[in-house]
Write an enzyme that holds these catalytic residues in place. Structure first.
Site, PDB file in Angstrom:
ATOM      1  N   HIS A   9      -4.481   4.406   6.208  1.00  0.00           N
ATOM      2  CA  HIS A   9      -3.304   3.907   5.480  1.00  0.00           C
ATOM      3  C   HIS A   9      -2.018   4.292   6.200  1.00  0.00           C
ATOM      4  O   HIS A   9      -1.864   5.424   6.662  1.00  0.00           O
ATOM      5  CB  HIS A   9      -3.278   4.491   4.064  1.00  0.00           C
ATOM      6  CG  HIS A   9      -4.468   4.113   3.245  1.00  0.00           C
ATOM      7  ND1 HIS A   9      -4.506   2.971   2.489  1.00  0.00           N
ATOM      8  CD2 HIS A   9      -5.667   4.715   3.085  1.00  0.00           C
ATOM      9  CE1 HIS A   9      -5.690   2.892   1.884  1.00  0.00           C
ATOM     10  NE2 HIS A   9      -6.404   3.944   2.224  1.00  0.00           N
ATOM     11  N   ASP A  42       0.834  -1.218   0.000  1.00  0.00           N
ATOM     12  CA  ASP A  42       0.000   0.000   0.000  1.00  0.00           C
ATOM     13  C   ASP A  42       0.866   1.264   0.000  1.00  0.00           C
ATOM     14  O   ASP A  42       1.698   1.452   0.875  1.00  0.00           O
ATOM     15  CB  ASP A  42      -0.861  -0.056   1.281  1.00  0.00           C
ATOM     16  CG  ASP A  42      -1.825   1.103   1.438  1.00  0.00           C
ATOM     17  OD1 ASP A  42      -1.854   2.006   0.581  1.00  0.00           O
ATOM     18  OD2 ASP A  42      -2.578   1.086   2.451  1.00  0.00           O
TER      19      ASP A  42
END
EC number: 3.1.-.-
Lengths: 572, 572
Positions: free
Chosen positions: B379, B206
């Protein structure tokens, strides 16, 4: 605060005897097209006249102007236009105002007027310019004006005080309190304090950063960052910033000199504005530093630096072209460094990050305010606004230059410094604020709409056209064309159905043609010969079909052309 | 990094014997439509299948799907689809994939599959769902899968490791390292370390927050802020957040309980998802807390709290309607408090601030991440990514889930932890990455375009339609219609010229009609009878006139209808 909701809706009463009236025709509830009209004793004084840049819901529009309707019957009453500084959102609409009043005296500082003059030249106008400097006083009709130095992200910015028998107004223009400005020209807080001693009845004050706590970092602190970035690059450097940000460019030039790079300006407005700034002694360009672009691109890559427009991701700008690999002279190479020494204006994020991603994809290192301190704002943060309130000690406050969230935050700051809540006036564009006996109150509203410039025309594109554009932009259109005998209503051509912006599939609309033919047979059978009625029937059939088949809402455009037998007959 | 520029353009070679092939069909170079295809020994395994939301240059588009062309001839080779979590950008395109392969086994956690099931129900699909949990291993064709708990902004997220004879791949999915997660379900860094001991040959990781230094604040820390905000409100409270952010909603509910407010969910997806979460024991709703909206609006204003959708400014959402004063049940009153407990997704700024300004204008106090700590990202920031790299110690890294700027920043972090620069693969959508003998290299590219969903159709709206929509949206169109005798080329109707989205002025196009008539006389005189040639001549004349007169570029749509005399004649 005196206004929790959207404010009054009534037509304003006549201006109060001996009172001062203030109406913003732009700039409140939005960031752009700043324009404030002051009225005393039947005479008007205007501060700023800028443009607003359109948003998504205003497609195809080039510029948005303040709505001049409120003053168009009062043109001869306008004593003067005062410009606080040279940014587009403060001067951009002046040529449109001058079309109505070409002899209007325009007051401003030297740099502001130089930028305005260049703009007016493009409009083939020669405005009546009256240069003023900080600390100067001028009498204009019933208005006794005093100008104050302020710092902002452009040189030579001014605040203006209006003394009238009804009271004293101070309009800050765009302002911050950089205590170490690059040109040593401080915002005149001492002057504001003196005016505060005298008594300020109404303060119109920049709200842009009222939500941001603390203080803006001095512009000067960007120099070492630029120096560090540029000093480490082993290839080309491209720095993008606002084309009017002379102090930012100065620091870029200083870093270029230090690291042995020559400089070329890229982009028409950058070349023009920096030329003006250098001519006026506001920008110091050492002898031999500057080159033109065609020569500069041939320099070794460690010996050159480009200062470019396009920091907001404008699609036609030099930087956007580079990011797409379409710039005629500059190709980005892996390892080049691009510095966006600029803000990220809300609404431009997608465009700016699009440019950043394009540059990164080509292998460039991109430095921006998200990863290095290469930008500071030109507008006072909350901490600075508190200094202003405490120096000026206004009786009434009218936050300007901002969206509602900014106005509200600014009003809250005023209250925290001791301004009475009922004397904080949140007045959106068109709301009339009357200052009478030392109290400012909203008393009505004049109509203020959006005036759109699209190409060469002003005002012919309005909400109805924009609403059509939005429909067309979302779903395209389906056109149905057929010629009918105007006597019998019978189709004399095969109906054609075609779409634009509807589907890539050439057969997408085939299935509706028989439905249209059936409908035409029906209208003929019913003896309908009126082409509008036939068109409406066709629209209904096609609209229903497309909604059911595709669940889409294109514009349906039926055209029924009446052909008279006699007319066709004459061709034999 | 192995890729400075846009990467290879060649057709990929056949998959290498004994190697593992990885191709992202979406999610790289963009945030959305995540989909990664792994291939070993002729068998495919897909991780995630999400949608992308359109931007300005994709008007009228509802959703963008990954491009399935690369797998459409290989459908029977797909062993399984693995879903890392239940966000739209990871599961939204599954129904479209299932149309091609209805029996495709779909692996995912309990909550992820529950959300997918609800979505598939709307598409009248009953997918083959296989529930897995963290630490579980499954063999799927030649892929030995292991699942790891990760935390993110939705419960029950997983990372997945693929063991193949060619090597071990770890795909993080969306991940962060909240060390104090609300549900105590830590990202399994210990498991990643163990896998790292074994050896990870390729890490797909990610990239969303790779540019952001430091660490994401624990979700838990938002609770006291919400508690403080809600505790001070003396009127209604409306909290908007993502409809899948169960932990955020949990903290809002906890604060509501503490301050004696009952709660109503507003917005279809909020009601649905929180129902699912409560059913699965992921959301704790105390008995008697929840009310339906119709009842809740009648509670005293200190006794109610609404949890609403619309935190991204979606124009049809509940919150946007409230901001425009158009919500059927909830009218914002001066003094109400609205909390946007949400991120500001790039591209949505204008819409979100539009909602904020609308609410402020109505007198609401708006609390958002700009003025209070009411949101944390889902995130990992750079600091957390470093922990991941150091735990996993991958040989090769392929940053995923991000725009180019994010991928580049993530790759740079990998290198700083010791990954060899040539083993960091920046591979945009469609770029083929082959892992052979422990080295990942790009070897070619398959075509990956945007697949648009507009209404009920998939794929019929393409670049040509969008380009027409952009032209129409910017400038509208001018339609010219005329019927001509197909034998002589003579006009048998007066040409009509009409615009939509061009001007509000009904006379705007009057001046061009005589020019069209002149041109028609000319084509007739030249003996031109072909309707396409006549139409082209008309287009030229009108296009030139509008460019000169207005400096605008509307679409010019001439329609010349051929009427045959015989056909017209039959009407007598």
């Amino acid at each position: 605060m005196s206004l929790a909701g959207p404010g009054p809706t009534n037509t304003p009463p006549a201006p109060p005897e001996g009172g001062l009236r203030t109406v913003a025709l732009g700039g409140i509830g939005e960031v752009g097209r700043n324009m404030t009209v002051f009225e005393y004793d039947g005479k008007l004084l205007i501060v700023d006249c800028g443009v607003l840049f359109p948003e998504d819901e205003q497609p195809g529009v080039d510029l948005i102007l303040p709505d001049f309707r409120a003053i168009e019957d009062r043109l001869s009453d306008i004593e003067a236009l005062v410009l606080t500084h040279g940014h587009e959102d403060h001067i951009g609409a002046v040529p449109f105002l001058l079309r109505m009043r070409p002899d209007l005296p325009v007051y401003g500082s030297r740099f502001t007027l130089a930028l305005l003059e260049a703009k007016c030249k493009e409009h083939r106008q020669r405005p009546k310019l009256i240069e003023v400097t900080e600390s100067e006083r001028r009498t204009v009709g019933p208005f006794d004006l005093e100008f104050f130095a302020v710092n902002h992200s452009i040189p030579d910015a001014l605040a203006v005080a209006l003394r009238t028998p009804a009271g004293v107004v101070l309009h800050t223009g765009d302002i911050k309190l950089d205590q170490l400005p690059l040109d040593s020209r401080l915002t005149d807080l001492a002057g504001f304090s003196r005016l505060g001693d005298e008594g300020v009845d109404l303060l119109c004050i920049d709200s842009t950063n009222a939500e941001v706590p603390g203080f803006v970092t001095p512009e000067r602190d960007i120099g070492p960052v630029l120096d560090d970035v540029i000093g480490h690059v082993t290839q080309r450097v491209i720095v993008a910033c606002f084309a009017s940000h002379v102090h930012r460019v100065q620091q870029v030039l200083d870093a270029a000199v230090k690291h042995g790079r020559r400089v070329a300006f890229v982009g028409r407005s950058m070349v023009r504005n920096m030329g003006i700034a250098a001519d006026l002694g506001l920008l110091n360009i050492p002898q031999g530093l500057l080159m033109n672009l065609d020569e500069a691109v041939n320099l070794p890559e460690t010996k050159v630096l480009f200062v470019s427009t396009g920091s907001q991701g404008e699609p036609l700008s030099a930087l956007s072209r580079m990011a797409r690999g379409e710039h005629r002279q500059i190709s980005i190479r892996a390892g080049d460094t691009v510095v966006l020494a600029s803000s990220l204006i809300p609404g431009n994020e997608t465009a700016v990050f699009g440019v950043v991603n394009g540059l990164v994809r080509l292998g460039a290192n991109v430095v921006h305010q998200g990863n290095a301190k290469v930008h500071v704002s030109g507008h006072a943060s909350a901490g600075e606004l508190l200094f202003l309130y405490n120096a000026i000690r206004p009786s009434n406050v009218m936050p300007v230059h901002g969206e509602w969230r900014h106005l509200r935050a600014n009003g809250a700051l005023a209250i925290r410094t001791g301004v009475a809540p009922e004397n904080v006036v949140l007045a959106e564009n068109g709301v009339v604020v009357d200052l009478v006996d030392g109290r400012a109150r909203t008393t009505g509203r004049v109509e203020v709409g959006h005036v759109y410039v699209d190409g060469l025309s002003v005002g012919d594109v309005g909400e109805s056209t924009l609403s059509d554009r939005l429909v067309l932009g979302e779903g395209g259109f389906i056109a149905i064309n057929v010629a009918v005998d105007s006597t019998t209503g019978r189709a004399v051509s095969t109906p054609t159905v075609s779409g634009r912006g509807f589907s890539d599939d050439p057969k997408a609309l085939d299935a509706v043609v028989p439905l249209v033919e059936m409908e035409l047979s029906r209208t003929e059978a019913e003896g309908i010969t009126d082409s509008h009625r036939i068109a409406q029937a066709v629209r209904r059939v096609v609209g229903r079909w497309v909604a059911e088949t595709y669940r889409r809402r294109p514009m349906i455009v039926p055209t029924v052309i009446p052909v008279s037998y006699g007319q066709a007959g004459t061709t034999t």
